[in-house]
Enzyme design. Structure first.
Site, PDB file in Angstrom:
ATOM      1  N   LYS A  11       0.823  -1.211   0.000  1.00 42.92           N
ATOM      2  CA  LYS A  11       0.000   0.000   0.000  1.00 42.92           C
ATOM      3  C   LYS A  11       0.865   1.272   0.000  1.00 42.92           C
ATOM      4  O   LYS A  11       2.063   1.224   0.291  1.00 42.92           O
ATOM      5  CB  LYS A  11      -0.944  -0.040   1.212  1.00 42.92           C
ATOM      6  CG  LYS A  11      -1.963  -1.197   1.142  1.00 42.92           C
ATOM      7  CD  LYS A  11      -2.959  -1.141   2.305  1.00 42.92           C
ATOM      8  CE  LYS A  11      -3.979  -2.269   2.196  1.00 42.92           C
ATOM      9  NZ  LYS A  11      -5.011  -2.184   3.278  1.00 42.92           N
ATOM     10  N   TYR A  51     -12.653  -1.316  -3.002  1.00 39.12           N
ATOM     11  CA  TYR A  51     -13.155  -1.429  -1.634  1.00 39.12           C
ATOM     12  C   TYR A  51     -14.659  -1.139  -1.557  1.00 39.12           C
ATOM     13  O   TYR A  51     -15.153  -0.714  -0.509  1.00 39.12           O
ATOM     14  CB  TYR A  51     -12.363  -0.508  -0.707  1.00 39.12           C
ATOM     15  CG  TYR A  51     -10.977  -1.041  -0.382  1.00 39.12           C
ATOM     16  CD1 TYR A  51     -10.826  -2.191   0.412  1.00 39.12           C
ATOM     17  CD2 TYR A  51      -9.825  -0.437  -0.851  1.00 39.12           C
ATOM     18  CE1 TYR A  51      -9.576  -2.694   0.717  1.00 39.12           C
ATOM     19  CE2 TYR A  51      -8.563  -0.933  -0.553  1.00 39.12           C
ATOM     20  CZ  TYR A  51      -8.453  -2.067   0.240  1.00 39.12           C
ATOM     21  OH  TYR A  51      -7.203  -2.574   0.550  1.00 39.12           O
ATOM     22  N   ASN A 114      -2.138   0.220   6.746  1.00 39.61           N
ATOM     23  CA  ASN A 114      -1.610  -1.051   7.258  1.00 39.61           C
ATOM     24  C   ASN A 114      -0.746  -1.825   6.269  1.00 39.61           C
ATOM     25  O   ASN A 114      -0.694  -3.056   6.306  1.00 39.61           O
ATOM     26  CB  ASN A 114      -2.759  -1.907   7.818  1.00 39.61           C
ATOM     27  CG  ASN A 114      -3.831  -2.194   6.797  1.00 39.61           C
ATOM     28  OD1 ASN A 114      -3.668  -1.895   5.614  1.00 39.61           O
ATOM     29  ND2 ASN A 114      -4.925  -2.791   7.234  1.00 39.61           N
ATOM     30  N   HIS A 117      -2.140  -5.400   1.384  1.00 40.36           N
ATOM     31  CA  HIS A 117      -3.445  -6.032   1.149  1.00 40.36           C
ATOM     32  C   HIS A 117      -3.231  -7.492   0.815  1.00 40.36           C
ATOM     33  O   HIS A 117      -2.264  -7.841   0.150  1.00 40.36           O
ATOM     34  CB  HIS A 117      -4.147  -5.352  -0.043  1.00 40.36           C
ATOM     35  CG  HIS A 117      -5.246  -6.200  -0.640  1.00 40.36           C
ATOM     36  ND1 HIS A 117      -6.472  -6.359  -0.026  1.00 40.36           N
ATOM     37  CD2 HIS A 117      -5.287  -6.964  -1.769  1.00 40.36           C
ATOM     38  CE1 HIS A 117      -7.226  -7.176  -0.771  1.00 40.36           C
ATOM     39  NE2 HIS A 117      -6.537  -7.548  -1.833  1.00 40.36           N
ATOM     40  N   GLU A 128      -9.037  -9.654  -8.703  1.00 36.06           N
ATOM     41  CA  GLU A 128      -8.078  -8.578  -8.418  1.00 36.06           C
ATOM     42  C   GLU A 128      -6.810  -8.737  -9.256  1.00 36.06           C
ATOM     43  O   GLU A 128      -6.265  -7.747  -9.771  1.00 36.06           O
ATOM     44  CB  GLU A 128      -7.746  -8.589  -6.914  1.00 36.06           C
ATOM     45  CG  GLU A 128      -8.956  -8.227  -6.064  1.00 36.06           C
ATOM     46  CD  GLU A 128      -8.794  -8.541  -4.577  1.00 36.06           C
ATOM     47  OE1 GLU A 128      -7.693  -8.960  -4.151  1.00 36.06           O
ATOM     48  OE2 GLU A 128      -9.780  -8.364  -3.832  1.00 36.06           O
TER      49      GLU A 128
HETATM   50  P1  ATP Z   1      -7.300  -5.583   2.969  1.00 35.19           P
HETATM   51  O1  ATP Z   1      -8.631  -5.855   2.309  1.00 35.19           O
HETATM   52  O2  ATP Z   1      -6.711  -4.246   2.592  1.00 35.19           O
HETATM   53  O3  ATP Z   1      -6.333  -6.717   2.788  1.00 35.19           O
HETATM   54  P2  ATP Z   1      -8.316  -6.545   5.466  1.00 35.19           P
HETATM   55  O4  ATP Z   1      -8.943  -7.601   4.644  1.00 35.19           O
HETATM   56  O5  ATP Z   1      -7.379  -6.971   6.559  1.00 35.19           O
HETATM   57  O6  ATP Z   1      -7.538  -5.504   4.542  1.00 35.19           O
HETATM   58  P3  ATP Z   1     -10.831  -5.186   5.534  1.00 35.19           P
HETATM   59  O7  ATP Z   1     -11.828  -5.399   6.592  1.00 35.19           O
HETATM   60  O8  ATP Z   1     -11.052  -5.763   4.179  1.00 35.19           O
HETATM   61  O9  ATP Z   1      -9.412  -5.627   6.116  1.00 35.19           O
HETATM   62  O10 ATP Z   1     -10.627  -3.603   5.401  1.00 35.19           O
HETATM   63  C1  ATP Z   1     -10.032  -3.061   4.233  1.00 35.19           C
HETATM   64  C2  ATP Z   1      -9.132  -1.923   4.642  1.00 35.19           C
HETATM   65  O11 ATP Z   1      -9.916  -0.854   5.150  1.00 35.19           O
HETATM   66  C3  ATP Z   1      -8.144  -2.235   5.775  1.00 35.19           C
HETATM   67  O12 ATP Z   1      -6.997  -2.907   5.355  1.00 35.19           O
HETATM   68  C4  ATP Z   1      -7.806  -0.840   6.253  1.00 35.19           C
HETATM   69  O13 ATP Z   1      -6.877  -0.201   5.361  1.00 35.19           O
HETATM   70  C5  ATP Z   1      -9.171  -0.152   6.137  1.00 35.19           C
HETATM   71  N1  ATP Z   1      -9.913  -0.245   7.394  1.00 35.19           N
HETATM   72  C6  ATP Z   1     -10.553  -1.332   7.887  1.00 35.19           C
HETATM   73  N2  ATP Z   1     -11.126  -1.065   9.074  1.00 35.19           N
HETATM   74  C7  ATP Z   1     -10.830   0.237   9.342  1.00 35.19           C
HETATM   75  C8  ATP Z   1     -11.133   1.128  10.407  1.00 35.19           C
HETATM   76  N3  ATP Z   1     -11.869   0.727  11.465  1.00 35.19           N
HETATM   77  N4  ATP Z   1     -10.655   2.392  10.329  1.00 35.19           N
HETATM   78  C9  ATP Z   1      -9.929   2.818   9.275  1.00 35.19           C
HETATM   79  N5  ATP Z   1      -9.615   2.020   8.224  1.00 35.19           N
HETATM   80  C10 ATP Z   1     -10.046   0.757   8.258  1.00 35.19           C
HETATM   81 MG    MG Z   2     -10.114  -7.197   2.914  1.00 35.50          MG
END
Ligand code: ATP
Ligand code: MG
Length: 139
Positions: A11, A51, A114, A117, A128
């Site tokens: 990211k 997203y 974070n 992805h 994707e």
């Molecule tokens: P990713 O899909 O990016 O791999 P993930 O599957 O671990 O991450 P998801 O629940 O899909 O988590 O959330 C997608 C992304 O949205 C997270 O990686 C983070 O960047 C953001 N995100 C998720 N929860 C929060 C939150 N509570 N506050 C801010 N950003 C968040």
């Molecule tokens: Mg995710």
């Protein structure tokens, strides 16, 4: 074949902070073969679509702005049980909850920014990966 592949993005936060090499090293040391790789950037529309599942969440606008603000590294990875094993390697969404030895434990700063992805299913991994890479770019 699809079950052996996943899709990842390094990211914008991790790219900005110079962690491309460190993260790719953890990925290859973790037993993943790099099938496709590029430095690219999501448009706002790309990030909204990527997203879309989170479009009703309060952090959606912030997430879209973050993911489109600078370059990312996109990659397709191959390993037995790729989707699940890669989710284990990256660690919990919130780095405060991420296990020792995970990519997010080492490189993520916050739940929003974070570092990396990982696809959440074989179906999404295929969608994707195909968004970023033509067949002739998949090795
Ligand atoms: P990713 O899909 O990016 O791999 P993930 O599957 O671990 O991450 P998801 O629940 O899909 O988590 O959330 C997608 C992304 O949205 C997270 O990686 C983070 O960047 C953001 N995100 C998720 N929860 C929060 C939150 N509570 N506050 C801010 N950003 C968040
Ligand atoms: Mg995710």
């Amino acid at each position: 074949m699809a079950t052996n592949r996943t899709f990842t993005m390094i990211k914008p936060d991790a790219v900005e902070n110079g962690h491309i090499g460190g993260i790719l090293n953890m990925i290859t040391e973790g037993g993943f073969k790099i099938v496709s790789l590029k430095l690219t950037q999501l448009t706002v529309a790309d990030a909204q679509k990527f997203y879309a599942v989170h479009s009703e969440r309060p952090f959606y606008g912030e997430l879209v702005a973050f993911m489109s603000r600078g370059p990312i590294v996109a990659a397709i990875l191959e390993k037995d049980n790729a989707v699940e094993d890669f989710r284990t390697l990256i660690g919990a969404t919130n780095p405060a909850d991420a296990a020792e030895g995970t990519i997010r434990k080492k490189y993520a700063k916050s739940i929003g920014e974070n570092a990396v992805h990982g696809s959440d299913s074989d179906e999404n991994a295929a969608i994707e990966g195909a968004f970023h890479f033509a067949g002739r770019e998949q090795f």
